[in-house]
Design an enzyme around this catalytic site. Structure first.
Site, PDB file in Angstrom:
ATOM      1  N   HIS A   1       0.737  -1.125   0.126  1.00  0.00           N
ATOM      2  CA  HIS A   1       0.188  -0.150  -0.012  1.00  0.00           C
ATOM      3  C   HIS A   1       0.787   1.354   0.078  1.00  0.00           C
ATOM      4  CE1 HIS A   1      -2.967  -2.863   2.091  1.00  0.00           C
ATOM      5  NE2 HIS A   1      -3.572  -2.528   1.195  1.00  0.00           N
TER       6      HIS A   1
ATOM      7  N   GLU B   1      -0.666  -3.929  -8.868  1.00  0.00           N
ATOM      8  CA  GLU B   1      -0.878  -4.880 -10.104  1.00  0.00           C
ATOM      9  C   GLU B   1      -1.254  -6.255  -9.321  1.00  0.00           C
ATOM     10  OE1 GLU B   1       2.288  -4.240 -12.439  1.00  0.00           O
ATOM     11  OE2 GLU B   1       1.638  -2.221 -13.353  1.00  0.00           O
ATOM     12  N   LYS B   2      -1.122  -6.406  -8.041  1.00  0.00           N
ATOM     13  CA  LYS B   2      -1.186  -7.598  -7.637  1.00  0.00           C
ATOM     14  C   LYS B   2      -2.764  -8.117  -7.767  1.00  0.00           C
ATOM     15  CE  LYS B   2      -1.562 -10.407  -3.340  1.00  0.00           C
ATOM     16  NZ  LYS B   2      -2.757 -10.148  -3.134  1.00  0.00           N
TER      17      LYS B   2
END
Ligand code: PAF
Length: 294
Positions: A38, A151-152
């Site tokens: 994050h 993008e995870k």
């Protein structure tokens, strides 16, 4: 850092920033329990915006299993401290009744067809309708110039970009690469739910994706013919390591469609259960590019 819980106040604050200074507002929506992944989104937001707003809201609408919602870690105080230290201008952390003041069922929802029905959407019915709905509501409240996602959750990123394009939201949606532990495990709030023994096994998911990508890259001329066998090998390897795979799939990177001969930009996506925890990960598969670190 300002902490705002009221939806009208967050709209007023963002409007004030824009009106007073014409500042570019970058927005990072999260469900909290913040980690270095994050913080990479926050860093990106700071580099690309004048003001940064982060939301922390565990959105009940996107959970397909009630026990998953109740188990989801809530660490608002620690999150607020991290965000303040990271130079965030404001944190929006509404209660569920603030985001969904109407009684159930929620009267208007956003459905992004196609993308919301495959892979994650297949395994978690209704999940992406919940994601698209809350993100649309947040975009309307905040009206950011830029919104940043990891993008995870690659499918989520494409879904939001698709929603924004289709509904003409005036916001740019950018993705930031996955942050990994030193053993390769993708950072996720769910990692904290792994037992000590499962945490030791968890990086096998990444290693398995990396080795599969490397095997694919050895024979790009044989794409997509070689994929079923390589995916079957990967699935067996995961099962042997104690995972229960939900899916393991190679898709086109731009729309998650099935790969065709001649495609050169693909992505390997996986979801698998380990010890009662559902992990997801992905690796890009591009001809001429090293997709995975050694
Ligand atoms: O990725 C998440 O944390 C959530 O799905 C999001 C985008 C904040 C919507 O609730």
């Amino acid at each position: 850092m300002r902490i705002v819980r009221d939806r009208r106040q967050v709209t007023a604050l963002c409007r004030e920033w824009r009106r007073r200074d014409g500042q570019k507002l970058a927005f990072v929506p999260t469900m909290g329990n913040l980690h270095a992944g994050h913080l990479a989104l926050v860093r990106y937001a700071r580099e690309h915006g004048d003001r940064v707003l982060v939301s922390v809201f565990v959105n009940p609408l996107q959970f397909d299993r009630p026990e998953d919602l109740s188990r989801y870690p809530r660490t608002l105080e620690a999150d607020a401290k991290l965000l303040a230290e990271s130079g965030v201008d404001a944190l929006f952390c509404p209660e569920a009744s603030e985001m969904y003041p109407e009684h159930e069922p929620v009267p208007a929802r956003v459905v992004v067809s196609g993308l919301s029905q495959t892979l994650e959407g297949d395994s978690r019915p209704g999940h992406f309708d919940g994601v698209a709905t809350v993100v649309a509501k947040l975009f309307n409240l905040v009206q950011p110039d830029l919104a940043v996602f990891g993008e995870k959750d690659y499918q989520q990123l494409l879904l939001i970009q698709g929603m924004v394009a289709s509904l003409n939201f005036p916001v740019l949606v950018d993705g930031v690469p996955t942050v990994r532990e030193s053993d390769g495990l993708a950072l996720s709030s769910r990692n904290g739910q792994l037992s000590a023994a499962a945490r030791v096994r968890a990086p096998e998911l990444y290693r398995c994706l990396r080795d599969t990508v490397e095997a694919c890259l050895l024979e790009p001329d044989q794409w997509p013919t070689i994929f079923p066998e390589l995916l079957a090998t990967a699935e067996t390897r995961l099962r042997d390591a104690g995972f229960r795979p939900d899916y393991l799939s190679i898709r086109r990177a731009d729309d998650l469609g099935e790969p065709r001969a001649g495609d050169r930009d693909l992505i390997l996506l996986a979801a698998a259960w380990l010890d009662g925890v559902r992990l997801i990960d992905n690796l890009r598969l591009r001809v001429g590019k090293i997709a995975a670190p050694a």
